[in-house]
Design an enzyme around this catalytic site. Structure first.
Site, PDB file in Angstrom:
ATOM      1  N   GLU A 266       0.834  -1.215   0.000  1.00 11.94           N
ATOM      2  CA  GLU A 266       0.000   0.000   0.000  1.00 11.94           C
ATOM      3  C   GLU A 266       0.860   1.253   0.000  1.00 11.94           C
ATOM      4  OE1 GLU A 266      -3.115   0.019  -0.505  1.00 11.94           O
ATOM      5  OE2 GLU A 266      -3.907  -1.908   0.165  1.00 11.94           O
ATOM      6  N   ARG A 270       0.537   3.761  -3.157  1.00  4.59           N
ATOM      7  CA  ARG A 270      -0.112   5.056  -2.882  1.00  4.59           C
ATOM      8  C   ARG A 270       0.911   6.156  -2.644  1.00  4.59           C
ATOM      9  NH1 ARG A 270      -5.764   3.709   0.208  1.00  4.59           N
ATOM     10  NH2 ARG A 270      -5.723   1.482  -0.123  1.00  4.59           N
ATOM     11  N   ASP A 399      -4.666  -9.781  -8.373  1.00  7.53           N
ATOM     12  CA  ASP A 399      -4.909  -8.762  -9.409  1.00  7.53           C
ATOM     13  C   ASP A 399      -3.729  -7.982  -9.983  1.00  7.53           C
ATOM     14  OD1 ASP A 399      -4.730  -7.474  -6.940  1.00  7.53           O
ATOM     15  OD2 ASP A 399      -6.686  -6.502  -7.035  1.00  7.53           O
ATOM     16  N   GLU A 532     -12.471   0.262  -9.775  1.00  8.14           N
ATOM     17  CA  GLU A 532     -12.113  -0.675 -10.858  1.00  8.14           C
ATOM     18  C   GLU A 532     -13.063  -0.669 -12.052  1.00  8.14           C
ATOM     19  OE1 GLU A 532     -12.172  -1.462  -7.599  1.00  8.14           O
ATOM     20  OE2 GLU A 532     -10.008  -1.554  -7.254  1.00  8.14           O
ATOM     21  N   THR A 618      -1.042   0.904 -10.247  1.00 10.98           N
ATOM     22  CA  THR A 618      -2.319   0.284  -9.873  1.00 10.98           C
ATOM     23  C   THR A 618      -3.189   1.205  -9.009  1.00 10.98           C
ATOM     24  OG1 THR A 618      -3.347  -1.750  -9.073  1.00 10.98           O
ATOM     25  CG2 THR A 618      -1.488  -0.903  -7.797  1.00 10.98           C
TER      26      THR A 618
HETATM   27  C1  DMJ Z   1      -6.496   0.394  -4.871  1.00 10.89           C
HETATM   28  O1  DMJ Z   1      -5.767   0.751  -3.758  1.00 10.89           O
HETATM   29  C2  DMJ Z   1      -5.610  -0.212  -5.904  1.00 10.89           C
HETATM   30  O2  DMJ Z   1      -6.252  -0.149  -7.117  1.00 10.89           O
HETATM   31  C3  DMJ Z   1      -5.252  -1.640  -5.609  1.00 10.89           C
HETATM   32  O3  DMJ Z   1      -4.547  -2.249  -6.651  1.00 10.89           O
HETATM   33  C4  DMJ Z   1      -6.457  -2.464  -5.279  1.00 10.89           C
HETATM   34  N1  DMJ Z   1      -7.646  -1.721  -5.172  1.00 10.89           N
HETATM   35  C5  DMJ Z   1      -7.642  -0.491  -4.467  1.00 10.89           C
HETATM   36  C6  DMJ Z   1      -8.963   0.230  -4.653  1.00 10.89           C
HETATM   37  O4  DMJ Z   1     -10.045  -0.590  -4.778  1.00 10.89           O
END
Ligand code: DMJ
Length: 640
Positions: A266, A270, A399, A532, A618
């Site tokens: 995370e 982020r 994912d 998503e 992501t």
């Molecule tokens: C986000 O923090 C990112 O997209 C992560 O890959 C998984 N999903 C969350 C939001 O749903």
């Protein structure tokens, strides 16, 4: 409240330790004198002991330092006291031995002088008052802080700036689309302004309680996750005052030297992703510097027997561990497999290959492993290097690993063919085992559990529609097929929204008999402002310009506005099938980083962040394509 006195075994009461200032000045003076005396006594005893020990210590040169038998080869065979031996083992008395004695004498004198000096200094210190000593300590501390600040400001080595076209613009020609884009910008302002008022510096906002919020992924510290995550969205929307406000907070208050255990994944997607994107868009050095500082703090997480990182790391101590629930302490594929983009950029920007090596090591390890049915299981034990449970998912836990294989290739200007091949192989196995069509004709991605397909798809897996479309070009002669597959997933995920009361999608939905694209269990009916589905609409829009994607995106925006907007920001809802849902009272940082950004891009022209120059991590943080053909990631000699 007074601390209770300690009662020792003898029954005599020991008075409580008084760490605060004593009440009688005379008493204080007496105490300080006796304290000094005891301290001096201890100090001199200690020094005498050390000094004596130096003479009585056994001669270490008599002991071999290695058990490996290497010393004979590496170190000349010299016995300090008895003189050197010739190759036959006979003693040689001569200039060597003399020189050695002199050297020893010189060392003794130095040690003696150092100790005397230390003793004098200690005596001097003890003459000073407590306040003086405190002031001296404070000055020393300030000096260290100053030095750290200077170090922080030191610029990193210059590297060629990648092509940064498309960081502004995207103004739609159509009036209706322009209005929709303006509305999304207004929603962003509402989310940001309320966070600014009620949650500033906290990780997230509780928009109903109107106060800060945090979860364990960010640890126990206030790291301003929403600020870092939102920066690039503010930038592309032209919200420059807000952007500068965020920048100022990062400059003044974002501190990573905290005793806090955070999620490596995370924090990477982020914070590092957010800071890097903010750096590329604005050119402000501070973001790059902060990203590198933070990345250094994550590196200890890789100190495992296999080099597969722990899920969590304490930013101060560097101690790492895994989530207890993850298949007997395993690391998670979507976590350790979602570092590549950011880490390659870090090596590119710093000229330090350490980050690149960490992620390439993970890739090498994965390449060597057997994959049941060609599928990557979600869990890998970082101690043994073995897979955990044989679960495979394109939703949670799996994912973004697949996403980053594709994006590693795109980000390398399509030169990282190894990543592309791994992506193609993985996707082929997924299509074979996990992707099915329901009776009603909806294509869905199920979850593989020990050889059995669970017909359940998570909201998280809906990102895959966009991924298939993005990876269509460059696939093994199946571009049309993958674009079609992406469109089918988009349709299924739209259905999961459309079949609810709120027109917002549930956390996961089933395909079981008559049930199609609908959540069954109460615990799966919530919507937490996730991006998503909208992400997939945007990619499909970019590749097809089919107006349905803008239409679906607008439906979702209206539903968010109607059911998630509250006076203090935006909140998730607990049941998308109830027309009067309860709020969860959390404004997730990814709502500002991703959901609103993808919506804004959906109603912008394609010239804003064009996909041949930018690759989104992501968490929707855009990073530029790196033209690495003439660059080595261990630094770029051409410019350094
Ligand atoms: C986000 O923090 C990112 O997209 C992560 O890959 C998984 N999903 C969350 C939001 O749903």
């Amino acid at each position: 409240m007074t601390a209770p006195a300690l009662l020792p075994l003898s029954g005599r009461r020991i008075p409580p330790l008084n760490l605060g200032p004593p009440s009688f000045p005379h008493h204080r003076a007496t105490l300080r004198l006796s304290e000094k005396f005891i301290l001096l006594l201890i100090l001199s005893a200690f020094i005498t002991l050390c000094f004596g020990a130096f003479f009585f210590l056994p001669d270490s040169s008599k002991h071999k330092r290695f058990d490996l038998g290497l010393e004979d080869v590496l170190i000349p065979h010299v016995d300090a006291h008895k003189g050197a031996k010739n190759p036959e083992g006979f003693l040689i008395h001569g200039p060597d031995e003399h020189r050695h004695r002199e050297e020893e004498e010189r060392l003794r004198n130095k040690i003696r002088a150092d100790h005397e000096k230390a003793l004098e200094e200690a005596k001097e210190k003890l003459k000073k008052s407590r306040e003086e000593i405190r002031a001296e300590i404070q000055t020393e501390k300030n000096k260290v802080v100053q030095e750290m600040k200077i170090k922080e400001k030191k610029p990193l080595p210059p590297v060629p700036i990648p092509n940064l076209s498309g960081i502004n613009g995207g103004d739609p020609e159509d009036d209706d689309i322009r209005k929709k884009r303006e509305k999304i910008k207004e929603m962003m302002k509402h989310a940001w302004d309320n966070y600014r008022i009620y949650g500033w510096g906290h990780n997230e906002l509780r928009p109903i309680a109107k106060k800060g919020h945090s979860t364990n992924i960010f640890g126990s510290s206030q790291m301003g996750a929403t600020i870092v995550d939102a920066l690039d969205t503010l930038y592309i929307m032209g919200l420059h005052d807000e952007f500068r406000d965020g920048q100022k907070w990062i400059e003044d208050s974002l501190d990573f030297s905290v005793n806090s255990e955070v999620s490596v994944f995370e924090v990477n997607i982020r914070f590092i992703g957010g800071l890097l994107a903010a750096y590329y868009l604005s050119g402000e050095e501070i973001f790059k510097i902060k990203a590198v500082q933070l990345a250094e703090k994550l590196l200890p997480a890789f100190n495992t027997p296999t080099g597969i990182p722990w899920a969590m790391v304490n930013l101060k101590s560097g101690v790492g561990r895994n989530w207890g629930w993850a298949s007997a302490g395993s690391s998670i594929l979507a976590e350790f497999g979602t570092l590549h983009m950011e880490f390659v950029h870090l090596s590119y920007l710093t000229g330090d290959p350490v980050y690149y090596k960490k992620v390439m090591h993970i890739r090498r390890l994965l390449q060597k492993m057997d994959r049941p049915n060609g599928l990557y299981p979600n869990y890998l034990n970082p101690r043994t290097g073995r897979w955990g449970q044989y679960h495979t998912s394109v939703g949670g836990l799996g994912d973004s690993f697949y996403e980053y294989l594709l994006k590693a290739w795109l980000m390398s200007d399509k030169t990282d063919l190894e990543a592309r091949n791994m992506y193609d192989d993985a996707i082929e196995a997924i299509e074979k085992h996990l992707i099915k069509k329901s009776h009603g004709g909806l294509t869905f991605i199920g979850e593989w559990k020990n050889g059995h397909l669970e017909k359940k798809m998570g909201h998280l897996a809906c990102f895959a529609g966009g991924m298939f479309a993005l990876g269509a070009d460059g696939s093994r002669n199946k571009a049309g097929h993958y674009l079609e597959l992406g469109a089918e997933i988009a349709r299924t995920c739209h259905e999961s929204y459309d079949r609810t009361a709120l027109k917002l999608g549930p956390e996961s939905f089933k395909f079981d008999g008559a049930v199609e694209a609908v959540a069954v269990r109460q615990a799966e009916k919530y919507y937490i402002l996730r991006p998503e589905v909208i992400e997939t609409y945007w990619y499909l829009w970019r590749f097809t310009h089919d107006p349905r994607y803008r239409q679906w995106g607008w439906e979702a925006a209206l539903a968010i506005e109607k059911y998630c907007r509250v006076s203090g920001g935006f909140s998730g809802v607990k049941d998308v099938y109830s027309s009067t849902p309860a709020h969860d009272d959390v404004q997730q940082s990814f709502f500002l980083a991703e959901t609103l950004k993808y919506l804004y891009l959906l109603f912008s022209g394609d010239d804003l962040l064009p996909l041949d120059h930018w690759v989104f991590n992501t968490e929707a943080h855009p990073l530029p394509v790196l033209h690495l053909a003439n660059t080595t990631l261990s630094g770029n000699p051409a410019v350094r």
